[in-house]
Design a protein around this motif. Structure first.
Motif, PDB file in Angstrom:
ATOM      1  N   VAL A 114     -51.373  -6.768  31.025  1.00  0.00           N
ATOM      2  CA  VAL A 114     -52.589  -7.296  31.269  1.00  0.00           C
ATOM      3  C   VAL A 114     -52.647  -8.771  31.649  1.00  0.00           C
ATOM      4  N   LEU A 115     -51.884  -9.487  30.708  1.00  0.00           N
ATOM      5  CA  LEU A 115     -51.933 -10.893  30.695  1.00  0.00           C
ATOM      6  C   LEU A 115     -50.910 -11.729  31.905  1.00  0.00           C
ATOM      7  N   SER A 116     -49.762 -11.205  32.023  1.00  0.00           N
ATOM      8  CA  SER A 116     -48.862 -11.849  32.779  1.00  0.00           C
ATOM      9  C   SER A 116     -48.051 -10.719  33.484  1.00  0.00           C
ATOM     10  N   PRO A 117     -48.662  -9.985  34.531  1.00  0.00           N
ATOM     11  CA  PRO A 117     -48.057  -8.745  35.129  1.00  0.00           C
ATOM     12  C   PRO A 117     -46.770  -9.297  35.928  1.00  0.00           C
ATOM     13  N   VAL A 118     -46.781 -10.244  36.546  1.00  0.00           N
ATOM     14  CA  VAL A 118     -45.800 -10.587  37.529  1.00  0.00           C
ATOM     15  C   VAL A 118     -44.420 -10.752  36.495  1.00  0.00           C
ATOM     16  N   HIS A 119     -44.475 -11.034  35.416  1.00  0.00           N
ATOM     17  CA  HIS A 119     -43.406 -11.252  34.460  1.00  0.00           C
ATOM     18  C   HIS A 119     -43.002  -9.904  33.899  1.00  0.00           C
ATOM     19  N   ALA A 120     -44.017  -9.012  33.608  1.00  0.00           N
ATOM     20  CA  ALA A 120     -43.579  -7.788  32.907  1.00  0.00           C
ATOM     21  C   ALA A 120     -43.530  -6.701  33.875  1.00  0.00           C
ATOM     22  N   ILE A 121     -43.941  -6.738  35.147  1.00  0.00           N
ATOM     23  CA  ILE A 121     -43.603  -5.330  35.761  1.00  0.00           C
ATOM     24  C   ILE A 121     -42.036  -5.302  35.924  1.00  0.00           C
ATOM     25  N   PRO A 122     -41.020  -6.305  36.156  1.00  0.00           N
ATOM     26  CA  PRO A 122     -39.709  -5.943  36.257  1.00  0.00           C
ATOM     27  C   PRO A 122     -39.328  -5.442  34.929  1.00  0.00           C
ATOM     28  N   PHE A 123     -39.630  -5.651  33.779  1.00  0.00           N
ATOM     29  CA  PHE A 123     -39.181  -4.967  32.719  1.00  0.00           C
ATOM     30  C   PHE A 123     -39.653  -3.861  32.635  1.00  0.00           C
ATOM     31  N   VAL A 124     -41.120  -3.549  32.817  1.00  0.00           N
ATOM     32  CA  VAL A 124     -41.556  -2.195  32.464  1.00  0.00           C
ATOM     33  C   VAL A 124     -41.078  -1.259  33.504  1.00  0.00           C
ATOM     34  N   ALA A 125     -40.863  -1.678  34.848  1.00  0.00           N
ATOM     35  CA  ALA A 125     -40.080  -0.769  35.698  1.00  0.00           C
ATOM     36  C   ALA A 125     -38.719  -0.588  35.402  1.00  0.00           C
ATOM     37  N   ALA A 126     -37.916  -1.303  34.823  1.00  0.00           N
ATOM     38  CA  ALA A 126     -36.487  -1.199  34.345  1.00  0.00           C
ATOM     39  C   ALA A 126     -36.687  -0.200  33.235  1.00  0.00           C
ATOM     40  N   MET A 127     -37.653  -0.316  32.354  1.00  0.00           N
ATOM     41  CA  MET A 127     -37.648   0.612  31.080  1.00  0.00           C
ATOM     42  C   MET A 127     -38.277   1.952  31.415  1.00  0.00           C
ATOM     43  N   LEU A 128     -39.026   2.179  32.422  1.00  0.00           N
ATOM     44  CA  LEU A 128     -39.279   3.556  32.893  1.00  0.00           C
ATOM     45  C   LEU A 128     -38.179   4.113  33.818  1.00  0.00           C
ATOM     46  N   ALA A 129     -37.408   3.223  34.292  1.00  0.00           N
ATOM     47  CA  ALA A 129     -36.217   3.697  34.956  1.00  0.00           C
ATOM     48  C   ALA A 129     -35.161   4.459  33.836  1.00  0.00           C
ATOM     49  N   GLY A 130     -35.124   3.608  32.925  1.00  0.00           N
ATOM     50  CA  GLY A 130     -34.135   4.016  31.916  1.00  0.00           C
ATOM     51  C   GLY A 130     -34.437   5.337  31.250  1.00  0.00           C
ATOM     52  N   MET A 131     -35.978   5.354  31.089  1.00  0.00           N
ATOM     53  CA  MET A 131     -36.473   6.595  30.305  1.00  0.00           C
ATOM     54  C   MET A 131     -36.264   7.693  31.322  1.00  0.00           C
ATOM     55  N   LEU A 132     -36.487   7.697  32.617  1.00  0.00           N
ATOM     56  CA  LEU A 132     -36.234   8.637  33.566  1.00  0.00           C
ATOM     57  C   LEU A 132     -34.941   9.068  33.429  1.00  0.00           C
ATOM     58  N   LEU A 133     -34.072   8.120  33.566  1.00  0.00           N
ATOM     59  CA  LEU A 133     -32.503   8.284  33.488  1.00  0.00           C
ATOM     60  C   LEU A 133     -32.174   9.164  32.157  1.00  0.00           C
ATOM     61  N   GLN A 134     -32.706   8.891  31.196  1.00  0.00           N
ATOM     62  CA  GLN A 134     -32.230   9.292  29.972  1.00  0.00           C
ATOM     63  C   GLN A 134     -32.747  10.941  30.238  1.00  0.00           C
ATOM     64  N   LYS A 135     -34.165  11.269  30.718  1.00  0.00           N
ATOM     65  CA  LYS A 135     -34.679  12.479  30.756  1.00  0.00           C
ATOM     66  C   LYS A 135     -33.777  13.333  31.857  1.00  0.00           C
ATOM     67  N   ILE A 136     -33.313  12.942  32.677  1.00  0.00           N
ATOM     68  CA  ILE A 136     -32.215  13.494  33.746  1.00  0.00           C
ATOM     69  C   ILE A 136     -31.021  13.864  33.121  1.00  0.00           C
ATOM     70  N   THR A 137     -30.496  13.162  32.258  1.00  0.00           N
ATOM     71  CA  THR A 137     -29.416  13.061  31.609  1.00  0.00           C
ATOM     72  C   THR A 137     -29.522  14.063  30.479  1.00  0.00           C
ATOM     73  N   MET A 138     -30.295  14.238  29.927  1.00  0.00           N
ATOM     74  CA  MET A 138     -30.549  15.089  28.680  1.00  0.00           C
ATOM     75  C   MET A 138     -30.781  16.819  29.252  1.00  0.00           C
ATOM     76  N   GLU A 139     -31.509  16.726  30.541  1.00  0.00           N
ATOM     77  CA  GLU A 139     -31.894  18.130  31.116  1.00  0.00           C
ATOM     78  C   GLU A 139     -30.576  18.641  31.555  1.00  0.00           C
ATOM     79  N   ARG A 140     -29.570  17.682  32.263  1.00  0.00           N
ATOM     80  CA  ARG A 140     -28.313  18.242  32.820  1.00  0.00           C
ATOM     81  C   ARG A 140     -27.492  18.692  31.509  1.00  0.00           C
ATOM     82  N   LYS A 141     -27.735  17.997  30.462  1.00  0.00           N
ATOM     83  CA  LYS A 141     -26.823  18.311  29.222  1.00  0.00           C
ATOM     84  C   LYS A 141     -27.028  19.519  28.608  1.00  0.00           C
ATOM     85  N   VAL A 142     -28.488  19.787  28.844  1.00  0.00           N
ATOM     86  CA  VAL A 142     -28.934  20.985  28.098  1.00  0.00           C
ATOM     87  C   VAL A 142     -28.663  22.279  29.014  1.00  0.00           C
ATOM     88  N   ALA A 143     -28.839  22.146  30.162  1.00  0.00           N
ATOM     89  CA  ALA A 143     -28.376  23.073  31.268  1.00  0.00           C
ATOM     90  C   ALA A 143     -26.999  23.449  31.453  1.00  0.00           C
TER      91      ALA A 143
END
Length: 144
Positions: A114-143
């Protein structure tokens, strides 16, 4: 309407949390880095924020111990010592390294959108990518 009623408590508490992070200055990566710079220009602000959080949680734990169930839920989901495993420890270490480098963690990063999106967007994008990678990794592990 019932769905909206269920969303109201987390939206209200998340908004209050974000406002607290903003007012305390914890959305400023320089403040966090200043706290971690113990041998340079040390900024103790984060220690006071953490101390305040510890006091609030001490009261919350006392209140929770007397409750049979949460106000906005069916049951409490409290951590226990069996939750400690190598994945959790590695994740905590990775979180700490990222926090030290970026000066942001998920809560302040989302509030910073909300306050400084230009600085926060790269971090939030990397965080979401990491969360997605973790989800994919765990789904493969369970399968497998």
């Amino acid at each position: 309407m019932a769905h909206l009623r269920k969303l109201l408590p987390p939206i209200a508490s998340g908004s209050l949390f974000g406002m607290g992070l903003t007012v305390s200055g914890m959305t400023d990566p320089q403040r966090v880095r200043g706290f971690l710079d113990m041998f340079g220009d040390w900024d103790p602000t984060l220690a006071f924020v953490m101390g305040g959080a510890v006091l609030v949680m001490a009261v919350a734990w006392r209140i929770q111990a007397r409750m049979t169930k949460p106000v906005f839920g069916e049951k409490f989901a409290l951590p226990d010592r069996t939750d400690l495993d190598p994945r959790l420890i590695a994740g905590a270490a990775l979180f700490g390294i990222g926090w030290g480098i970026a000066g942001l963690c998920p809560g302040p990063a989302v509030a910073s959108l909300v306050l400084s999106p230009v600085h926060a967007i790269p971090f939030v994008a990397a965080m979401l990518a990491g969360m997605l990678l973790q989800k994919i990794t765990m789904e493969r592990k369970v399968a497998s």
